[in-house]
Write a protein that holds these residues in place. Structure first.
Motif, PDB file in Angstrom:
ATOM      1  N   CYS A  69     102.595 176.844  56.027  1.00 57.11           N
ATOM      2  CA  CYS A  69     101.234 177.563  55.391  1.00 57.11           C
ATOM      3  C   CYS A  69     102.075 178.327  54.513  1.00 57.11           C
ATOM      4  O   CYS A  69     103.011 179.164  54.767  1.00 57.11           O
ATOM      5  CB  CYS A  69     101.355 178.883  56.123  1.00 57.11           C
ATOM      6  SG  CYS A  69      99.098 179.926  55.753  1.00 57.11           S
TER       7      CYS A  69
ATOM      8  N   SER B 259      91.885 169.043  53.502  1.00 54.40           N
ATOM      9  CA  SER B 259      93.296 168.210  53.674  1.00 54.40           C
ATOM     10  C   SER B 259      93.772 167.503  52.422  1.00 54.40           C
ATOM     11  O   SER B 259      95.144 167.059  52.420  1.00 54.40           O
ATOM     12  CB  SER B 259      93.152 167.001  54.626  1.00 54.40           C
ATOM     13  OG  SER B 259      91.724 166.908  54.205  1.00 54.40           O
TER      14      SER B 259
ATOM     15  N   GLY C 254      92.405 170.850  57.776  1.00 51.35           N
ATOM     16  CA  GLY C 254      93.332 171.727  57.077  1.00 51.35           C
ATOM     17  C   GLY C 254      93.833 171.146  56.536  1.00 51.35           C
ATOM     18  O   GLY C 254      94.722 169.255  56.561  1.00 51.35           O
ATOM     19  N   ARG C 255      95.356 171.399  55.693  1.00 51.59           N
ATOM     20  CA  ARG C 255      96.225 170.470  55.545  1.00 51.59           C
ATOM     21  C   ARG C 255      97.590 170.572  56.014  1.00 51.59           C
ATOM     22  O   ARG C 255      98.046 171.979  56.027  1.00 51.59           O
ATOM     23  CB  ARG C 255      96.483 171.043  53.907  1.00 51.59           C
ATOM     24  CG  ARG C 255      97.304 170.834  53.349  1.00 51.59           C
ATOM     25  CD  ARG C 255      97.554 169.289  52.175  1.00 51.59           C
ATOM     26  NE  ARG C 255      98.944 168.518  51.639  1.00 51.59           N
ATOM     27  CZ  ARG C 255      98.883 167.590  51.081  1.00 51.59           C
ATOM     28  NH1 ARG C 255      97.951 167.207  50.688  1.00 51.59           N
ATOM     29  NH2 ARG C 255      99.222 167.205  50.733  1.00 51.59           N
TER      30      ARG C 255
ATOM     31  N   CYS D  50      98.324 174.608  54.924  1.00 50.74           N
ATOM     32  CA  CYS D  50      98.055 175.610  55.628  1.00 50.74           C
ATOM     33  C   CYS D  50      97.254 174.811  56.952  1.00 50.74           C
ATOM     34  O   CYS D  50      95.769 173.759  57.254  1.00 50.74           O
ATOM     35  CB  CYS D  50      96.140 175.873  55.205  1.00 50.74           C
ATOM     36  SG  CYS D  50      95.544 174.860  54.175  1.00 50.74           S
ATOM     37  N   GLU D  51      97.949 174.990  58.109  1.00 53.25           N
ATOM     38  CA  GLU D  51      97.860 174.666  59.402  1.00 53.25           C
ATOM     39  C   GLU D  51      97.147 174.768  60.472  1.00 53.25           C
ATOM     40  O   GLU D  51      97.632 175.294  61.620  1.00 53.25           O
ATOM     41  CB  GLU D  51      99.282 173.955  59.977  1.00 53.25           C
ATOM     42  CG  GLU D  51      99.579 173.303  58.915  1.00 53.25           C
ATOM     43  CD  GLU D  51     100.769 172.062  60.016  1.00 53.25           C
ATOM     44  OE1 GLU D  51     101.326 172.476  61.178  1.00 53.25           O
ATOM     45  OE2 GLU D  51     101.587 171.311  59.224  1.00 53.25           O
ATOM     46  N   LEU D  52      96.158 175.864  59.751  1.00 55.58           N
ATOM     47  CA  LEU D  52      94.790 176.345  60.671  1.00 55.58           C
ATOM     48  C   LEU D  52      94.860 177.240  61.904  1.00 55.58           C
ATOM     49  O   LEU D  52      95.935 177.840  61.660  1.00 55.58           O
ATOM     50  CB  LEU D  52      93.593 175.345  60.991  1.00 55.58           C
ATOM     51  CG  LEU D  52      93.526 174.053  60.002  1.00 55.58           C
ATOM     52  CD1 LEU D  52      92.230 173.351  60.662  1.00 55.58           C
ATOM     53  CD2 LEU D  52      93.016 175.583  58.446  1.00 55.58           C
TER      54      LEU D  52
ATOM     55  N   MET E  74      92.366 179.733  53.423  1.00 57.68           N
ATOM     56  CA  MET E  74      91.554 179.896  55.125  1.00 57.68           C
ATOM     57  C   MET E  74      90.753 180.753  55.227  1.00 57.68           C
ATOM     58  O   MET E  74      89.860 180.838  56.266  1.00 57.68           O
ATOM     59  CB  MET E  74      92.898 178.861  56.142  1.00 57.68           C
ATOM     60  CG  MET E  74      93.855 178.659  56.451  1.00 57.68           C
ATOM     61  SD  MET E  74      95.167 177.787  57.442  1.00 57.68           S
ATOM     62  CE  MET E  74      96.055 179.218  57.330  1.00 57.68           C
TER      63      MET E  74
ATOM     64  N   ASN F  22      95.578 172.884  64.750  1.00 56.42           N
ATOM     65  CA  ASN F  22      97.090 172.357  63.742  1.00 56.42           C
ATOM     66  C   ASN F  22      95.532 171.668  62.496  1.00 56.42           C
ATOM     67  O   ASN F  22      95.561 172.138  61.436  1.00 56.42           O
ATOM     68  CB  ASN F  22      97.984 171.802  63.507  1.00 56.42           C
ATOM     69  CG  ASN F  22      98.576 173.252  64.731  1.00 56.42           C
ATOM     70  OD1 ASN F  22     100.037 172.046  65.060  1.00 56.42           O
ATOM     71  ND2 ASN F  22      99.046 173.713  64.862  1.00 56.42           N
TER      72      ASN F  22
ATOM     73  N   GLY G 186      97.790 179.111  50.529  1.00 55.89           N
ATOM     74  CA  GLY G 186      96.690 178.080  52.006  1.00 55.89           C
ATOM     75  C   GLY G 186      96.221 178.918  53.176  1.00 55.89           C
ATOM     76  O   GLY G 186      95.276 178.852  52.919  1.00 55.89           O
TER      77      GLY G 186
END
Length: 303
Positions: free
Chosen positions: A167, A138, A106-107, A144-146, A175, A94, A171
């Motif tokens: 997300c 980040s 990611g953020r 945006c949890e990849l 990505m 993530n 975001g």
């Protein structure tokens, strides 16, 4: 292309060849579950998490070592130590993800997870050892949890991005650009779902496992069927609950999932996976699953 228009996305996706990149990773990375315990922030929007008294730190460590040993037999797999101040760190995909020659950070939505992105050892591994360029998302404000939120078909360069509190649309756009994808479909996850990769897995660019209850719009399931044809495999509610959707192909012939997910597979699902050319491999992860994720969540991919 990044769109909510399912018909437009499918029409474009069906024109794409499987020449975007390698369909599976060349290596993997893990983060050990040191001081494994309930992350109360994350529990607010992860209905899969168990209560605090269900967490077994010793068993989780033993399971994770077993996962590391098993994956290392399939591809090079490195494991970073856990951070006692980051109990969700066992799910690094993530926070850190890769594409050819670059590492994306990611953020995360919750502060308890945002500290994971500051890890100098993991950043140094990708930047200093592998010489990957870093794309750092980040510090911007959009979650945006990849590869928790964004399930990627690496062979075609397609993204399947479920929107939730983990997300948002901006975001998702960040990505899409960071991974350099050809096309990304945006859709809402069903209420109560936090990550797309719990309800959808794309396997080596030629098959998909999908949990219908995980999607707000059933048309996404239809889109998967149009892109992956007979290898778009619809999972039952029981398979969904056992984390069968949280699977990953780490070679073109093998799909990995937890032992609980493996045990829940219906005969028809096993047959469908075999028809798609996959053997199923699994490891026990019941203790780790108390944290609300399963095998795929534990695995960071190196492309």
């Amino acid at each position: 292309m990044i769109t909510r228009d399912i018909d437009a996305f499918v029409a474009h996706a069906r024109t794409l060849s499987t020449d975007f990149g390698a369909p599976t990773a060349r290596a993997a990375f893990l983060v050990a579950p040191d001081d494994f315990r309930l992350a109360t922030d994350s529990a607010r929007d992860n209905r899969y998490m168990a209560d605090a008294d269900a967490f077994d730190a010793r068993r989780a460590l033993d399971e994770h070592r077993g996962l590391h040993r098993a994956l290392s037999q399939a591809l090079p797999t490195v494991c970073f130590p856990g951070d006692p101040e980051a109990p969700d760190g066992v799910f690094p995909n993530n926070v850190f993800a890769t594409a050819a020659g670059r590492c994306i950070v990611g953020r995360m939505r919750h502060p308890v997870r945002q500290r994971e992105a500051t890890r100098a050892d993991i950043r140094g591994f990708f930047g200093g050892v592998l010489d990957y360029a870093e794309i750092d998302l980040s510090e911007q404000g959009h979650p945006c949890e990849l590869t928790g939120a964004l399930v990627i078909d690496r062979a075609r360069g397609l993204g399947w991005c479920g929107l939730s509190e983990r997300c948002d649309e901006e975001g998702a756009h960040l990505m899409h650009e960071a991974f350099g994808l050809r096309a990304t479909l945006l859709f809402d996850l069903a209420p109560g779902e936090y990550h797309t990769n719990v309800v959808l897995a794309v396997l080596a660019g030629r098959a998909a496992l999908a949990c219908p209850r995980g999607f707000a719009d059933a048309a996404v399931i239809d889109a998967l069927a149009q892109v992956y044809g007979p290898h778009a495999i619809v999972l039952s509610d029981a398979e969904h609950a056992a984390f069968a959707g949280n699977a990953i192909a780490l070679s073109p012939e093998t799909v990995w999932m937890s032992a609980r997910a493996d045990a829940a597979l219906a005969p028809a699902t096993r047959t469908a996976l075999a028809n798609a050319g996959f053997d199923v491999r699994s490891v026990p992860l019941a203790a780790i699953e108390a944290a609300g994720g399963s095998l795929r969540c534990c695995v960071g991919e190196v492309f």
